[in-house]
Each structure stands twice: as C-alpha cells, then as structure tokens.
Design an enzyme around this catalytic site. Structure first.
Site, PDB file in Angstrom:
ATOM      1  CB  VAL A  85       6.491   9.227   0.117  1.00 22.74           C
ATOM      2  CG1 VAL A  85       5.949  10.383   0.950  1.00 22.74           C
ATOM      3  CG2 VAL A  85       8.007   9.338  -0.018  1.00 22.74           C
ATOM      4  CB  CYS A  86       2.538   6.170   3.366  1.00 22.91           C
ATOM      5  SG  CYS A  86       0.963   5.315   3.383  1.00 22.91           S
TER       6      CYS A  86
END
Length: 937
Positions: free
Chosen positions: A779-780
C-alpha cells in the site's frame, strides 16, 4: 505544443539560434527546499508555460516561454521506445523499430559548413570510446564505466598543452582557461581544445559468450578491469542502446576521411613540434531531422517524421504490440499467446495461441505482457525490441522453458564505489587506480595519491564551476587510437530488432549481420546503464529519506509516552465529522498524503488521559497484562455501535437496530484469522504498557469516528494485528467494491514507526486496481512510509493515527480518477492525453473491482463473512452492482454503435470499450450465478 527533454527548438521570432530542451515545467524535479538560488539559471522551479533550454553551440542556458519556441526536431527516440501520434484522436501507441537521422555539419574549429543533409550513418562519434559503450574481449562482454582522457589545447600563441582528466567531459572546440598555479580564471577563456583521446578505460565485465560449452566458458578468465591505450587493439566496441544517435552540438568525424576534401571543408592544422602536426577533422552537428519507423498496435508499419510523434510516457500495463508474447489469464486457466494485432480503441486483441496456431480475438484487459507470476527476477518473460541478447549455439537452448528467458550478466562490485578524494585532493579508489594506469601509459613518473592541479571546466559545458584532474606537461602526449575493433567478429551478442508473429526473434548482431532465431536460443543481457535508478523507483528513493527523517526525531524507546501531553494527543480527539466530505483530490504532492484540514488542533479534553496509562498492572491488582478489550473498556467504556444511514447513499437500512447488528464498524474478535497476511509473524508475549495504551486510544477513535463504509476488526490473541474492510465510494471506479487490508502494528516499534499494511489484491495477476495498491500487497502511502512524502505528510508518532491512514486510503486513493494518483501524471490533468489515459485506467479499475465483489462473496476473508453476506445479499448491494454494470454495458454498446454520443464528464465511468464489456460480462455472469444460488438457499 508540448515540449520534451532533448527536443531541438528554435525561436518563433526568426532568430537562427537552435536550442535543446533541458527542462520542462511538466517534467521537473522539486527545488522547493533549496535555501538559496543556484548559479545555473535553470536550477529553479518552473511555472506552467516555462521551459529551460541550452543554446547550441554557445552552451548558454536560460528559461523562456513555451509560446516563444517552435519544435525543430525530436531526436530522443531509440529502438524499442513507445510513442503516440501528436494528434489526440488516435488512441493507439507504437513501438520504434528504426531511427534515421540526417544532419547538417560544420567544422568544429574553422566553422566551415556545407549546406546539405548527410545521413548519420556516414559518421562515427569523435570519441572512439565512451562510458556506456559495450566492449568485447576474450569471449567476454562488458561496458565502459569510466575513461581517462588526454585533451590537447592550443593557446593564442599556438603553443599546444596537454590536459588529463577523468570523465570524458572535454570536447573539441571548447574553450578553457590557461593552466596557472594561482588558478586565476577571469575574463573570457582563450585556449581551445583541439583533440581529445582516451588514454585508459575502466571496464566492468559482465557476461561470457553463451556459445561456449560449459568447460570452455570455465577456462575464460574475466578480463582485466583497467585497459591502457596500448591494449585497445584487443578490444572491440559496440555503441550501447542508450547512445545518442545524433543531436545538435555532438562532435563527429567522417568514417571516410576523404569526404572532407571532397566537400572542400577546410580543416585546422597545428604544428606540435618540428616533426609532427595535428590535423583536426572534428565536425559539429548544427541541425538534425529525424525519421523513425513505427510498428503500430494494429500491425501497420510506417516511416514518419519524429516531430509528428510524442513519447508515450504513461504506458499501460496491458499495452502490447504485434509479436509480443503475452499471458492470458482466464478464470481457471492461463494460456500463452503471440499478439497478432491490437485494436486500441476497442481494447480487443487478436492473438495466436501457443503451441497451437489458432487465432482468436480476446479482451486486452485479460492479457499480461509481463508474464506476472511466471517471472521470478532471474528470468524475463519474452523479449522486447531494443533489448540486448546473448546468442546460444545452434542446437542448444538457454535452458529454461519458453517464453521465459534467463537474465545473464552481473555488475562487478567495484563499480558500486562512490567517487572520493583524499585530503590532498587526489582521486581515490578504483578511479585513482585508473588514473595511475593512465599516468604510466603516458610515461609520467607519478604515484597514486600525488596531488592534482584542478582547473575549471570549459564554460561552454553544462558543468560550469566543477573541477577535474589536470596534469600539465608530460613526455608522451597526443596518443593515437586507430586500432579499436568494431565487433565485426562478434556473432554471439546483439540487439533485438523485431519480433515475428510466429514468436521468433530478429537480432542485429555486433558483427553487423541480422539473424532470425527462436526465443529459446536467446538470453537477455542485463543492461546496467540505469543501474543507479534501481528497481525501487520513487519508493526506494523515499526509503532513505524516511530513515533520515526518523533519525532527526527523538524517537527513542518510550519517547512517545514522554512527549508533551498536548502534542501526544493531537490525533486522539478527532471525529469523522472533522473530515471534509469532499475527497481532497486536488492535494497531490504525493499519493496517499494526509487530507488537508482533517485534523484540527483543538486541545484534548481533560479526560483524555487514562488511569490505565499511568498505573501498572500490579497497582491495579492484576497479575498479568490485561487483554486489549479490557484496556479499551478502561479507557473508553462501552462500544458505541450506532449506525447512521448507509454511507454509499444507495438505500437506507431497514432499521437502525438491524444495521447495528450486521454492520458493526469496530469490533474485537477472540482470535486472529489464519488467512491474515501477518498471522505467521512472531507474536509478542507481553506488549509494552506504552504499546497497549496507545492502541487503546487508537481504538477509542476508531469506535467513535470510523465512517460508515469502513469496518475494522482487532483480535484478543494478537494485539498487533487488524483487518479492515473499505467499501469503494460512489461515483468512482470502485463504487460498492470491497477492499480488504491487513495491518500490523509492531509492538517493538509502534507508534514510533507506522503500521505495516498488506492489501488483499484479487486482480488474478491482471494488473493493479489502483496505482497505490500493488498486486503483491504493498500500500503506497506517505503516511505509511512506503512513499517519499513531505515531512508533514509522513507518519508522526504524536500526530498520526490508524484512522488517518484508513481515511487517507478511502479519500485519496479510491478516487474518481485514480490515474492521477501517480504524481508524475498529475500535470496531465486537463490535457487530451490525460483525459484519454484516465478514462482507460478507470475502465480497468472498474472491471477489476467488480471481480473483487465476486471474490468476496465466494471466499470472504475470515472474520467478516457475515458483514459481506449482509451488505451484498440482505442489504441489496449485489443487486445494485449487477444493475449498474448492466446499465453501463447498455450505454456503452450504444456509444460504440454511435460514436457521436456525448459522454457525461461527471460520471466516473461514462462508457466501456468493447474489450471492457467483454471482460465485465464474464464477471457479471458469475455475479448473477451467485445471486441465484443465494436465493435458492
């Protein structure tokens, strides 16, 4: 007219000066944090409409307006690059097959010019060896890492003096200051460089000839690292793919020296001594015009002026071209195919199935040109045009099952060493060793570590003000390099020129020949030109920045508890009502940043602190650490599970009591599920008081402030784990779709470090559903430390929270136009290209997220089965998902038959392509089957 870096431009006012684009406002690094302006006029942030150029041949650099320039040539294209037409009505992209550059020239010293165009193939680079060149010796291939050069300069009194330097930055015709002990460099430089010759080279040898048998290869020792000019005759050179193919200002020489006399170009002749002269035959490119051969997705081939094309910088993960090997991913099977043609408008591809010869039309959204799970980092999936390969002997293979291709080559460890100088200013490390080899070649009595006299670089270059190593004098100068080979005997290394529709590879060998060979006779050469960029991209670069950021904070163990009480509780009193109801899609410094204005700075209430935090278990009469549920009860009291109207605005709950029963936003379950992404991590037997106290406060906020469309589950037996369900917001490609994320708060580092998130991606290997949500689970987000964000956007133990991370995902990731979540694409917002790319990306996101609904209903993540069942079956959202999809298909089919149908720009998904309809219909059929099976039970 949009300009790109390396474009050749001229002024619209008719002046004769040509320039090269060095920076654009769309593609510029951030200089916001610079404390003082730099001397280089281009080193300041550009505003929209500004462009930075370098004038040729003077080297002057300036910032001007785009509107004052016109495009002359676009010469950045290389074989294998992807492009599009400048017109915006053609959605298809093309891949560059060949590049033809014609040039105009003038003599570098005498300024004699010829008013005619020459083919670039008539010339060689003036430098016979440059960093990045491929070199061959003793059945090995490598690349030049660095050269040590001799430059001869002539003074106004016609005296010739040698200069010696690392890096190959001098060029014939440039001016430089005279050598003096005091280094008094004022006024206009008067000395002129008339010749530049490599004296020694450092070469990294990376791969051995794959045509050799195993025993033969074992006998081929890796060649020497350093090569003096005396031994260059044992080397063959081949220009790398990244070499400039011809641009203004480049120095070149005719392959046939007689051409100078035929064209009546006056050369410059200098007398070195009584017995020798120097004839300067160096030419400068003063103008270019470039044509490229393009293979379009529909299979057509075309030679076209480069100015009619633009580089395609936002290549979609589904894009492929005829001859590409792809992996088709169906529901229960995967098949290999060779692309025959692509209809970019319809997103339909014609493929030849392997190993059969059957040709079929399928949706492009079901194709994976990268091979997905088949690749492992060791092997590549197929080959691409422009890549370099090593060839295996006839009758042998590369040893892996096609279409996999082994990657061959390694970067020697010494290359990683950063440049350094000793206290006396002398170059150290392997660059110092290279200097020593060069000095010995020149006949100098020189020891490694001897001090060097610095001199300012020529003012005509980009590197104004830098210093180089200069060794004036010397008995041996004017080295002549005439014996470098050109790879004419190398038949085991080459570049991929094309791919056939049957799956074979067309290779241009270093020998100059062209061969067509099967894929299994190729190994992919690891090209290390872009080594320093790495594979981590912005995320990798950001990791160091984040480490440095946390190093600056006083985040020693227990420091959060010792922090100022007001700052420590900044986040803990926030309610969801404090958050703007509109997604902050305009705040895009980096994806996943905090929502501006979401966390007001009002002081915490007096009862925010807890007796649980300030007393030990023994003081409370407890013999063991309390459960997390007990901690929450001590801090917050009973859970408030009141449910308001449905967050999606789809339908109201039948009763508030019924909703609360089936849709509890926050709950602590007895046991963590076995399918949790972090279940196998080692649990901590007794989490610290600070950790449990912090989580208790976090959970109080989650209980009271979670939006209706987010559910969170914590666990009695694993206080470090959580699982959340986020329902996609309405009027986005993610509407009504379930997004599950598993979390872990490391008891040893939380809250000093952010929680770790793992996204449950159900795309079946068909690409990302969002730029910030990776297929492998990453999850950026800036707040999670997985993206380099501004300090204010990053995790802060005193001010950041789990709620903030959850709402950031919903408000800044699951947005209406996810394409622009990529920071580099934000500046395309409002452009025709940006609109087209955004629409196509949203279509993909919509189709993939419909598959998320199916996956959640078939195999719901443990601990949230009842909620999923209630939301989609009992609460009617499955009916809505199906009805919305059917309506979109109907609207899209009408639009396909009647292209003039207007698109409603306020609708997230106005229509689908034919390929999108094909993929969506398959998922829709499965969703209907699930609805029927549910009704029957």
């Amino acid at each position: 007219m949009a300009f790109y870096i390396e474009d050749v431009v001229e002024r619209t006012d008719g002046s004769l000066e040509l320039g090269i684009v060095a920076r654009t406002w769309q593609e510029q690094p951030s200089y916001d944090e610079l404390d003082a302006p730099l001397d280089d006029p281009l080193m300041r942030p550009l505003v929209k409409g500004e462009i930075g150029i370098q004038i040729v041949p003077t080297g002057r650099r300036e910032i001007t307006q785009e509107s004052s320039l016109r495009l002359v040539d676009r010469c950045m294209f290389l074989r294998g690059d992807v492009c599009k037409r400048t017109s915006n009505d053609d959605p298809q992209s093309g891949v560059i097959l060949n590049v033809n550059v014609q040039v105009k020239i003038r003599h570098t010293i005498t300024k004699e010019s010829v008013d005619q165009w020459f083919d670039r193939e008539e010339f060689n680079p003036q430098q016979p060896m440059m960093p990045g060149d491929f070199v061959f010796a003793q059945n090995w291939v490598g690349q030049v890492e660095e050269t040590f050069n001799e430059a001869l300069m002539v003074t106004p009194s016609n005296q010739i003096q040698p200069l010696y330097e690392l890096g190959g930055r001098f060029a014939v015709g440039e001016k430089c200051y005279p050598i003096s002990d005091g280094q008094n460099m004022t006024g206009e430089p008067t000395n002129i460089i008339i010749k530049v010759t490599p004296v020694a080279a450092a070469i990294s040898w990376s791969a051995v000839n794959q045509m050799l048998t195993q025993s033969e290869a074992a006998e081929c020792a890796r060649p020497d690292k350093f090569w003096p000019a005396d031994c260059f005759n044992n080397l063959s050179v081949m220009r790398s793919r990244g070499s400039v193919v011809g641009t203004i200002g480049e120095r070149i020489v005719f392959k046939d020296p007689a051409r100078l006399q035929q064209l009546n170009i006056r050369t410059a002749v200098y007398t070195k001594d009584a017995s020798s002269t120097i004839v300067v035959d160096s030419l400068m490119i003063t103008d270019t015009r470039t044509r490229v051969e393009v293979l379009w997705q529909d299979g057509s081939r075309e030679w076209i002026r480069s100015t009619q094309l633009v580089p395609h910088l936002a290549v979609d993960e589904y894009e492929c071209w005829p001859g590409d090997c792809v992996l088709w991913k169906g529901e229960d099977e995967k098949k290999l195919a060779i692309v025959q043609s692509i209809s970019a408008k319809d997103r339909i591809g014609s493929v030849r199935w392997l190993p059969t010869q059957v040709i079929e039309d399928i949706s492009v959204l079901e194709l994976d040109p990268q091979g997905g799970s088949l690749t492992d980092g060791i092997n590549a999936f197929g080959l691409r045009r422009g890549e370099c390969v090593l060839i295996h002997k006839i009758g042998t293979t590369n040893g892996v099952q096609p279409p996999l291709v082994p990657k061959v080559g390694e970067l020697e460890n010494w290359v990683h060493e950063l440049p350094s100088r000793g206290k006396d200013g002398a170059v150290e490390g392997w660059r110092g060793d290279l200097t020593s080899v060069a000095m010995q070649t020149l006949g100098f009595e020189w020891k490694k570590g001897a001090s060097a006299l610095p001199v300012t670089l020529p003012i005509d270059t980009e590197l104004v003000g830098h210093s180089i190593n200069v060794f004036p004098g010397g008995e041996r100068s004017n080295i002549d390099i005439t014996s470098l080979g050109t790879g004419k005997d190398i038949d085991w290394f080459g570049q991929v020129l094309d791919l056939t529709l049957e799956g074979d590879i067309v290779v241009g060998l270093a020998s100059g020949q062209t061969v067509t060979i099967p894929l299994e006779r190729c190994s992919l050469y690891r090209d290390f030109e872009d080594y320093w960029d790495g594979d981590g991209g912005p995320e990798a670069a950001g990791a160091d920045e984040m480490d440095a950021m946390y190093d600056d904070e006083d985040f020693s163990e227990g420091s959060w508890e010792d922090a100022n009480e007001e700052e420590r509780n900044d986040w803990s009193h926030m309610e969801i009502d404090d958050i703007s109801s509109e997604p902050a899609v305009t705040s895009r410094h980096l994806p996943g940043s905090k929502i501006p204005g979401a966390w007001p700075s009002s002081p915490p209430s007096d009862d925010e602190s807890s007796n649980f935090q300030d007393s030990s278990p023994h003081e409370r009469g407890e013999t063991s650490p309390p459960s997390l549920a007990k901690a929450v009860e001590l801090v917050t009291g009973n859970v408030n599970a009141a449910i308001v109207q449905d967050a999606q605005g789809i339908a109201e709950a039948s009763t508030e009591t019924n909703s609360a029963k089936h849709w509890t936003r926050f709950e602590i379950l007895p046991e963590a599920p076995l399918d949790h992404a972090f279940y196998t991590t080692e649990p901590v037997a007794q989490p610290s008081k600070a950790f449990v106290s912090r989580l208790a406060k976090e959970y109080r906020v989650l209980q009271s402030s979670l939006p209706e469309s987010i559910l969170v589950r914590a666990y009695e037996d694993r206080t470090d784990l959580l699982r959340c369900l986020i329902i996609g917001p309405s009027n986005t490609p993610y509407s009504d779709a379930p997004f599950f994320i598993d979390w872990r708060c490391d008891p040893n580092s939380y809250p000093q470090s952010p929680p770790v998130a793992h996204f449950l991606s159900w795309t079946n290997g068909n690409g990302r559903v969002n730029p910030n949500l990776y297929e492998e689970g990453k999850v950026c987000l800036s707040i999670l430390g997985t993206w380099a964000g501004d300090r204010s956007e990053s995790w802060n133990a005193a001010r950041s929270s789990l709620l903030q991370a959850l709402v950031s995902i919903q408000g800044l990731v699951l947005v209406r136009e996810p394409y622009f979540c990529e920071p580099s694409f934000e500046k395309m917002r409002g452009t025709e290209e940006g609109k087209l790319n955004s629409r196509l990306y949203s279509e993909k996101a919509y189709v993939l997220s419909r598959g998320f609904v199916r996956r959640a209903l078939e195999i719901p993540p443990q601990g949230l089965e009842q909620e999923i069942n209630w939301f989609y079956h009992q609460h009617g959202h499955l009916d809505k998902v199906i009805a919305d999809a059917e309506s979109l298909i109907t609207r899209s089919s009408t639009s396909i038959r009647s292209p003039e149908v207007d698109e409603d720009s306020d609708i997230a998904i106005p229509r689908l392509s034919a390929g999108g309809i094909l993929s969506l219909q398959k998922t829709l059929n499965k969703l209907k089957e699930l609805r029927v099976s549910r009704s029957e039970t």
